[in-house]
Design a protein around this motif. Structure first.
Motif: not given
Length: 199
Positions: A6-11
């Motif tokens: 999940n890119a959003l969670r990582r960001s």
């Protein structure tokens, strides 16, 4: 089957790590010695990642302060204006004492020479708290606790001015009992029985 990262969670995780790192480094070494390189190393992110989200170290620290203030310095409304002012001002004073002092005073000082950071400080942090203050005092006026013609801009200076005066001139931030006295005197000047503002 393994789900895709999940890119959003990582960001979001990287953003929080960056803000936490900036505040921790300010507390340990002071705002003046803070660098983007040090923040990146502590947060475990790249300088490129930081510069993608923030233009300067001041912007990073300002967002970290905003996040802290949103959790600790909101304006309560219990119906007791003096108690509510004491609660809110005590939260402000906590942000002006270690380990947070270097971050906030560093941003304020840098903003004096950085118009972009000054605008960001004013619009993202200062104006929202002024609006909360005015909303709370306006409700107090409606309830008859303050004079209906009390100037809320002057009220802001009366209530907050002494804190920043004492901070700037190293006079010591108000202790709880002295803070009560400051608030009491400010409210006396704004009381319903006070002299009306000139028309």
């Amino acid at each position: 089957m393994t789900s895709a990262p999940n890119a959003l969670r990582r960001s979001e995780s990287s953003r929080h790590a960056t803000l936490d790192a900036a505040m921790a480094l300010c507390a340990e070494h002071g705002y003046g010695r803070l660098t983007i390189e040090a923040i990146a190393a502590r947060a475990g992110v790249s300088k490129k990642t930081i510069y993608r989200w923030w233009p300067s170290k001041g912007s990073v620290v300002l967002e970290a302060i905003y996040e802290m203030g949103r959790q600790t310095a909101n304006f309560p409304d219990t119906g007791d204006l003096q108690a509510d002012l004491h609660t809110q001002l005590s939260a402000v004073i906590r942000l002006l004492t270690p380990p947070y002092r270097s971050a906030l005073t560093g941003v304020i000082a840098e903003a004096l020479n950085d118009p972009d950071l000054a605008a960001e400080l004013r619009e993202s942090l200062i104006r929202p708290y002024i609006a909360q203050f005015e909303d709370r005092l306006r409700r107090a006026q409606e309830q008859g606790q303050l004079h209906p013609d009390a100037d809320l801009t002057v009220a802001l200076d009366l209530v907050y001015g002494p804190i920043y005066h004492r901070l700037a001139f190293h006079l010591g931030l108000p202790e709880p009992s002295y803070l009560d006295t400051l608030i009491e005197h400010a409210l006396r000047a704004l009381a319903p029985g006070g002299r009306q503002a000139p028309t």
